[in-house]
Design an enzyme around this catalytic site. Structure first.
Site, short mmCIF file in Angstrom:
data_model
loop_
_atom_site.label_atom_id
_atom_site.label_comp_id
_atom_site.label_asym_id
_atom_site.label_seq_id
_atom_site.Cartn_x
_atom_site.Cartn_y
_atom_site.Cartn_z
N HIS A 77 0.47 -1.41 0.25
CA HIS A 77 -0.20 0.24 -0.21
C HIS A 77 1.00 1.52 -0.30
O HIS A 77 0.60 2.11 -0.44
CB HIS A 77 -1.22 0.23 1.39
N ASP A 131 -0.19 -7.54 1.25
CA ASP A 131 0.46 -6.25 1.44
C ASP A 131 1.47 -6.29 1.57
O ASP A 131 1.86 -5.97 3.51
CB ASP A 131 -0.31 -5.56 2.33
N SER A 242 4.44 2.40 8.24
CA SER A 242 3.87 1.56 7.18
C SER A 242 5.24 0.66 6.36
O SER A 242 5.74 2.21 6.37
CB SER A 242 2.95 2.17 6.47
#
Length: 294
Positions: A77, A131, A242
C-alpha cells in the site's frame, strides 16, 4: 505472556533464521531502551541497521527493510498513488539508508534510487490482503560500518510457512520501529522526527479476531497476517510507520533480530482490543525468493 528469554529457549528458534544476503543478518546495536511509537521514545542510533526511510518529494512516508544488498521489503500500500490502482513509478521514490533523525542532516545517511518495484500479484490498492512489495535498488549497498556504528546490514527473515522449522511467533514480545505519528490524534502528537520503537505482543490470530469482533469491527484477519499490540492499547505503530519491520529478538550471546512482519493496517492507533495488523513475512518467502533471483 512469554518473555523474550523464554521464547529463545524454545527448541529450534536459533535455527529458524533465514536470510538472503552474503553477510550475517540481524546484527544490531545492542542498546535495549524500551519505547513507544505512539507515545514516543527514541531508538538508539544504528539500533536497526536494516530499517530504511522511503521518501517521496524529499519527505518520509513509509519504512522498509533491507533484505540483501539489492532489495528492500515494504508494504504494497506504500506504493499506491491513491488514484484507483495506479502504482508509483520507481523514479518517484528514493530510499534513505542509515537514517535516524529526519530533521537533521546526518553524515551517515544517504539516498539510493529505485530500479524496479514488485508488488505481490495478489495485492489490490486499498485492500489489506497480500500487502507486501519488494523494491530493487539501482546500486548495490555496501554492508558494514560508518564511523562508530553499523550503518547498513541485512535483516534475518523467518523460514517459509511450509518449512519444518516454521514458527508463528505467537504470544511473544516483538519490536516495531519507524518514523510514524506519535498519536492518532494529530493535536496530541505529530510525525516523529527521530526513529521510534515500541514493544508489542504478538497475538494469536483467533484471539485477535475475537478482539476485533468485540469492538464491532468486521475486518477479516487472514492467516497471511499477524496481529501485534496490547489488549489495553496504548502502544502501537501508526501512520507513516507503514512498510516498516516487526521484529523478534534472540537473547545473548547472539543478540540477533528477525523481521517477522510488515506494518500493514489496523483501526486507528493504539486503541484497546484493536492491535496492529501486519503482513506475515513467512507466508511470502517463496515469492520473495522468486523476485530476488530473477
Amino acid at each position: 505472556m512469554k518473555t523474550i528469554a523464554a521464547f529463545t529457549a524454545r527448541q529450534g528458534y536459533l535455527e529458524s533464521q533465514y536470510h538472503l544476503a552474503d553477510v550475517k543478518c540481524g546484527r544490531h546495536n545492542t542498546a535495549r531502551r524500551l519505547g513507544k511509537i505512539v507515545g514516543g521514545q527514541n531508538a538508539e542510533k544504528g539500533e536497526f541497521p536494516w530499517l530504511v526511510s522511503i521518501t517521496r518529494r524529499g519527505g518520509h512516508f513509509c519504512g522498509g527493510t533491507v533484505i540483501n544488498n539489492r532489495f528492500i521489503m515494504t508494504a504494497g500500500h506504500c506504493l499506491c498513488t491513491g488514484i484507483g490502482q495506479d502504482i508509483l513509478k520507481p523514479g518517484n521514490i528514493k530510499i534513505t539508508i542509515s537514517q535516524h533523525d529526519l530533521s537533521q542532516k546526518n553524515s551517515n545517511a544517504y539516498q539510493v534510487e529505485i530500479k524496479a518495484i514488485s508488488i505481490h500479484p495478489g495485492y489490490i490498492c486499498n485492500k489489506p490482503r497480500d500487502d507486501i512489495a519488494i523494491l530493487e535498488l539501482e546500486k548495490s549497498l555496501q554492508f558494514g560500518l560508518r564511523k562508530t556504528w553499523k550503518s547498513v546490514l541485512p535483516a534475518c527473515l523467518p523460514f517459509a510457512a511450509n518449512h519444518d522449522k516454521h514458527s508463528k511467533f505467537d504470544n511473544i514480545l516483538a519490536t516495531v520501529a519507524g518514523w510514524g505519528w506519535t498519536n492518532e490524534d494529530s493535536s496530541k502528537g505529530g510525525r516523529a522526527k527521530t526513529l521510534q520503537k515500541a514493544r508489542v505482543n504478538v497475538i494469536e490470530t483467533e484471539k485477535c479476531r475475537s478482539w476485533y469482533k468485540s469492538q464491532g469491527k468486521k475486518i477479516k484477519i487472514q492467516e497471511t497476517q499477524l496481529c501485534a499490540g496490547h489488549e489495553q492499547g496504548g502502544v502501537d505503530a501508526c501512520w507513516a510507520d507503514s512498510g516498516g519491520p516487526l521484529m523478534v529478538s534472540t537473547d545473548e550471546p547472539t543478540d540477533q533480530m528477525m523481521v517477522v512482519g510488515v506494518v500493514s493496517t489496523g483501526i486507528g492507533c493504539a486503541r484497546p482490543h484493536l492491535p496492529g495488523i501486519y503482513t506475515r513475512v513467512s507466508e511470502y518467502i517463496p515469492w520473495i525468493q522468486q523476485i530476488i533471483e530473477k
